[in-house]
Motif scaffolding. Structure first.
Motif, PDB file in Angstrom:
ATOM      1  N   UNK A 232      17.517   9.727  14.145  1.00 40.78           N
ATOM      2  CA  UNK A 232      18.694   9.770  15.012  1.00 40.78           C
ATOM      3  C   UNK A 232      18.438  10.648  16.235  1.00 40.78           C
TER       4      UNK A 232
ATOM      5  N   UNK B 171       6.668   8.037   3.551  1.00 38.66           N
ATOM      6  CA  UNK B 171       6.319   6.929   4.437  1.00 38.66           C
ATOM      7  C   UNK B 171       7.440   5.894   4.496  1.00 38.66           C
ATOM      8  N   UNK B 172       7.965   5.507   3.305  1.00 38.37           N
ATOM      9  CA  UNK B 172       8.878   4.358   3.273  1.00 38.37           C
ATOM     10  C   UNK B 172      10.343   4.738   3.121  1.00 38.37           C
TER      11      UNK B 172
ATOM     12  N   UNK C 106       0.815  -1.213   0.000  1.00 41.53           N
ATOM     13  CA  UNK C 106       0.000   0.000   0.000  1.00 41.53           C
ATOM     14  C   UNK C 106       0.851   1.267   0.000  1.00 41.53           C
TER      15      UNK C 106
ATOM     16  N   UNK D 245      16.749  -2.388  14.335  1.00 47.57           N
ATOM     17  CA  UNK D 245      15.338  -2.051  14.251  1.00 47.57           C
ATOM     18  C   UNK D 245      15.137  -0.968  13.216  1.00 47.57           C
TER      19      UNK D 245
ATOM     20  N   UNK E  99       9.442   4.765  17.566  1.00 43.66           N
ATOM     21  CA  UNK E  99      10.204   4.205  16.442  1.00 43.66           C
ATOM     22  C   UNK E  99       9.555   2.964  15.845  1.00 43.66           C
ATOM     23  N   UNK E 100       8.422   2.544  16.401  1.00 40.27           N
ATOM     24  CA  UNK E 100       7.791   1.343  15.862  1.00 40.27           C
ATOM     25  C   UNK E 100       7.339   1.573  14.419  1.00 40.27           C
ATOM     26  N   UNK E 101       7.162   0.452  13.711  1.00 42.80           N
ATOM     27  CA  UNK E 101       6.672   0.551  12.334  1.00 42.80           C
ATOM     28  C   UNK E 101       5.238   1.043  12.349  1.00 42.80           C
ATOM     29  N   UNK E 102       4.937   1.938  11.415  1.00 43.70           N
ATOM     30  CA  UNK E 102       3.567   2.444  11.324  1.00 43.70           C
ATOM     31  C   UNK E 102       2.850   1.732  10.198  1.00 43.70           C
ATOM     32  N   UNK E 103       1.625   1.352  10.444  1.00 43.73           N
ATOM     33  CA  UNK E 103       0.831   0.716   9.396  1.00 43.73           C
ATOM     34  C   UNK E 103       0.388   1.775   8.382  1.00 43.73           C
ATOM     35  N   UNK E 104       0.235   1.385   7.138  1.00 44.58           N
ATOM     36  CA  UNK E 104      -0.171   2.317   6.097  1.00 44.58           C
ATOM     37  C   UNK E 104      -1.603   2.060   5.655  1.00 44.58           C
TER      38      UNK E 104
ATOM     39  N   UNK F 189      17.578   8.772  19.329  1.00 47.43           N
ATOM     40  CA  UNK F 189      18.720   8.192  20.039  1.00 47.43           C
ATOM     41  C   UNK F 189      19.376   9.212  20.959  1.00 47.43           C
TER      42      UNK F 189
ATOM     43  N   UNK G  65       4.536  -3.016   6.830  1.00 46.88           N
ATOM     44  CA  UNK G  65       4.112  -4.071   7.747  1.00 46.88           C
ATOM     45  C   UNK G  65       3.441  -5.181   6.944  1.00 46.88           C
TER      46      UNK G  65
ATOM     47  N   UNK H 172       9.791   0.062   7.240  1.00 46.01           N
ATOM     48  CA  UNK H 172       9.439  -1.106   6.444  1.00 46.01           C
ATOM     49  C   UNK H 172       7.927  -1.193   6.314  1.00 46.01           C
TER      50      UNK H 172
ATOM     51  N   UNK I  24       0.424  -4.127   5.178  1.00 39.99           N
ATOM     52  CA  UNK I  24       0.594  -3.280   3.989  1.00 39.99           C
ATOM     53  C   UNK I  24       0.826  -4.108   2.734  1.00 39.99           C
TER      54      UNK I  24
ATOM     55  N   UNK J 149      12.456   1.074  11.293  1.00 36.78           N
ATOM     56  CA  UNK J 149      11.012   1.331  11.294  1.00 36.78           C
ATOM     57  C   UNK J 149      10.423   1.642   9.913  1.00 36.78           C
TER      58      UNK J 149
END
Lengths: 495, 176
Positions: free
Chosen positions: B1, A61-62, A54, A89, B153-158, B4, A95, A93, A98, A91
């Motif tokens: 960064x 976003x990416x 998506x 880690x 910093x977690x991955x965000x859903x799109x 951090x 999910x 990427x 997606x 972030x």
């Protein structure tokens, strides 16, 4: 001049019927395995739409592809130290949601269910966890949904259009869509290669195919975010990343790649292009709007004696040069100039080109006479898709590039209509040809290549000369026994 | 960064709060030497463990002091000079006897400790629970802040947000 050969492709979007045969062919050959279920090395998207994964085009976003940092070129995901900082880690990427959660159905329940009052059903289960799941997404979930207010309206290309243009695009009587088949672009300035911390990704010297070494890959997944086209995928079962290999084992045997071979609409053309590798960096640093033109400028004429001499010096075999002279991609991209790279503004210099879709024309009748050549480019209403949208897709926002291609395509269409239907003024045909800057013969050649060619003319695979490459390193008989499918090597541990 | 950098800064601040109350000034008088013996920066002659290894005394901050034995802040007030002197002489508690029966404190050490305990009782008679609570609270806020920053910093859903936004619009009656 540093000449290199690249096996590159052209997809003719006016011919694509969106049947997904290419995707299925690829899936059956390469990604029908545990951990690879969600991967579609070849996928077909509906445009306008958000695509797979998506909104892959949205680099806010990416953070894929390159950007200019002062006078230098830098991966959008950051420089080397930034990459090191997030090595455990990352972030940026997509999910699993997606892409989509791969699913199957419990078919055995249909036959094994005990006798009862209800009809047995096959419930969907996740191919990742094995648990029952609700199917809410798929790789082509928005197929044909050109007017959907979720997927089409959130297309990153649509979002940047003005309110008025968006309304025009989604007006019910003018609703429009086209298909965009995508494979790895085998870029000249590939982001995945630059992003890999293990140095596992490389571009083959002889044909420019970009590959991930499964021996060296350590699954950091930096290539997934570095590739702006999201065409590298992490295999959760093997712990390694994988991508389209342009079916190099098939090509080495002289066969067309699976998706090319199976294409029902015959939209796919493949052939060798020669380019000057010394100019990659300079071209990648140009302004967005200059990129599409400059990238095609890099491609060299295989008929030019100077180029032939330089190619010989660079070690390109004469058989490959012969293939380059027969290459249909050279004709589309350079000679006729009707194929454009996808999103050149990502600066990876993709080597897969698209003939933009002209789509059926909406022509206005004035007192019983259709005016095509005169009117087509005077008003935006005549084009089914806003030029700005197409320019965002294929030319880094440069509408002039799209117009130049459209003029040529319309000239071909008008001339052929004159031949087959014969209801147009000769003056109008001439005018269209003049505006496009094409000769009658060239138009005829474009027409023939577009619609009347055999597979050998559409797909000109250069001799890969693997025998020579193998003989240089090891005994061919030993190679036959040790290499190929099913060979397994334990990874070399460095600790 | 920048996240951090924030993490580093926050942990530095946290460390500062924990260690700030320890004063490391060297002393020459009886009470000063007593303090050094109590804390352990000066060793007992026969090698007995410093008091702070097992006991707490208010005024030494969070990281110093232990709660294996009772808090000694009010020792001098409760026992008086004679009582304390007696205790220091024999140290006949089961857990202390094992250590100090073979490593008793000598006379000057006892006198120094007594002087120090007397001084400590005069300075602050009660343990500072308010200050402790304050420090715990600050530590907690810093920890929560760190967790929040790491969580960012977690991955965000799109895809899901696109669907949710549309559903919200429909629920509000904005779209059919």
């Amino acid at each position: 001049m540093n000449i290199r050969a690249q096996v590159s492709s052209v997809f003719h979007l006016d011919k694509c019927i969106g049947c997904h045969t290419c995707s299925i062919a690829c899936k059956n050959i390469w990604t029908d395995r545990k951990g690879a279920e969600y991967m579609w090395w070849n996928n077909v998207e509906t445009k306008p739409g958000t695509g797979y994964p998506t909104k892959w085009e949205d680099q806010k976003q990416y953070k894929g592809g390159w950007e200019k940092a002062g006078s230098d070129l830098q991966l959008k995901m950051g420089n080397k130290s930034a990459l090191l900082g997030r090595i455990f880690h990352n972030p940026d990427l997509p999910t699993m949601d997606d892409y989509y959660e791969p699913f199957t159905f419990k078919y055995q329940d249909l036959t094994n269910a005990p006798a009862g009052d209800d009809q047995p059903t096959a419930r969907p289960v996740s191919m990742v966890s094995g648990k029952p799941m609700k199917i809410e997404a798929g790789p082509n979930w928005d197929d044909d949904l050109s007017g959907s207010n979720i997927y089409a309206a959130n297309d990153p290309g649509v979002v940047q259009l003005s309110e008025e243009e968006q309304q025009q695009m989604f007006a019910i009587e003018k609703m429009v869509m086209f298909y965009l088949p995508r494979i790895c672009n085998h870029c000249l300035n590939a982001g995945c290669v630059a992003g890999c911390p293990s140095g596992a990704i490389y571009k083959r010297g002889e044909d420019g195919i970009v590959l991930i070494s499964q021996d060296k890959c350590r699954g950091w997944r930096m290539c997934v975010s570095a590739c702006p086209y999201k065409k590298t995928y992490y295999g959760w079962s093997t712990g390694k990343s994988e991508k389209c290999i342009l079916c190099y084992p098939r090509q080495e045997a002289g066969e067309a790649p699976g998706c090319f071979h199976s294409c029902v609409g015959r939209i796919r053309y493949l052939g060798v292009l020669l380019y000057d590798a010394d100019r990659i960096e300079a071209v990648a640093k140009l302004e967005d709007k200059e990129l599409a033109a400059a990238q095609r400028e890099m491609i060299l004429d295989p008929f030019d004696p100077e180029v032939i001499a330089a190619a010989k010096k660079a070690g390109i075999a004469t058989a490959v040069m012969d293939a380059a002279r027969k290459s249909p991609t050279y004709k589309f991209v350079k000679e006729w100039g009707i194929a454009l790279p996808l999103h050149p503004e990502f600066r990876t210099l993709p080597m897969l080109f698209y003939v933009p879709p002209l789509l059926p024309i909406l022509s206005k009748e004035q007192q019983g006479v259709q005016k095509l050549a005169d009117d087509f480019f005077t008003s935006l209403e005549q084009a089914r898709l806003p030029l700005k949208y197409l320019a965002g897709l294929f030319a880094g926002g440069n509408e002039e590039e799209i117009k130049a291609v459209y003029r040529k395509l319309i000239a071909v269409r008008i001339q052929r209509r004159n031949v087959t239907v014969g209801d147009l003024d000769n003056a109008e045909v001439d005018k269209a040809r003049e505006i496009a800057g094409l000769s009658t013969e060239t138009i005829e050649a474009i027409f023939r290549m577009t619609s009347l060619t055999s597979i050998k003319q559409r797909i000109v695979i250069p001799p890969m000369l693997r025998e020579q490459a193998i003989e240089a390193g090891m005994d061919p008989e030993a190679y036959k026994q040790e290499m190929g499918f099913g060979s397994r090597k334990a990874p070399k541990r460095r600790w | 960064m920048s996240v951090n950098r924030w993490c580093c800064l926050c942990s530095a601040v946290l460390a500062l709060f924990l260690f700030l109350p320890i004063s490391l000034a060297a002393a020459t008088d009886d009470a000063g030497r007593g303090k050094e013996l109590f804390v352990g920066s000066m060793a007992f002659e026969l090698g007995g463990a410093p008091c702070l290894a097992c006991h707490n005394l208010s005024g030494f901050g969070l990281s110093a002091g232990a709660n294996y034995g009772p808090d000694l802040s009010t020792l001098y007030d409760n026992y008086g000079p004679d009582g304390v002197e007696g205790v220091l002489q024999s140290l006949a508690f089961p857990s202390m006897e094992a250590i100090y029966s073979t490593r008793p404190l000598n006379e000057t050490e006892r006198a120094d400790l007594l002087a120090f305990l007397k001084q400590a009782s005069q300075l602050s008679a009660t343990p500072e629970t308010g200050k402790l609570a304050q420090q715990v609270l600050i530590g907690l806020i810093v920890l929560l802040g760190l967790t929040f920053l790491i969580g960012k910093r977690r991955m965000r859903a799109t895809r899901q947000p696109l669907i949710d936004r549309q559903r919200n619009l429909i629920n509000k009656g904005g779209l059919q």
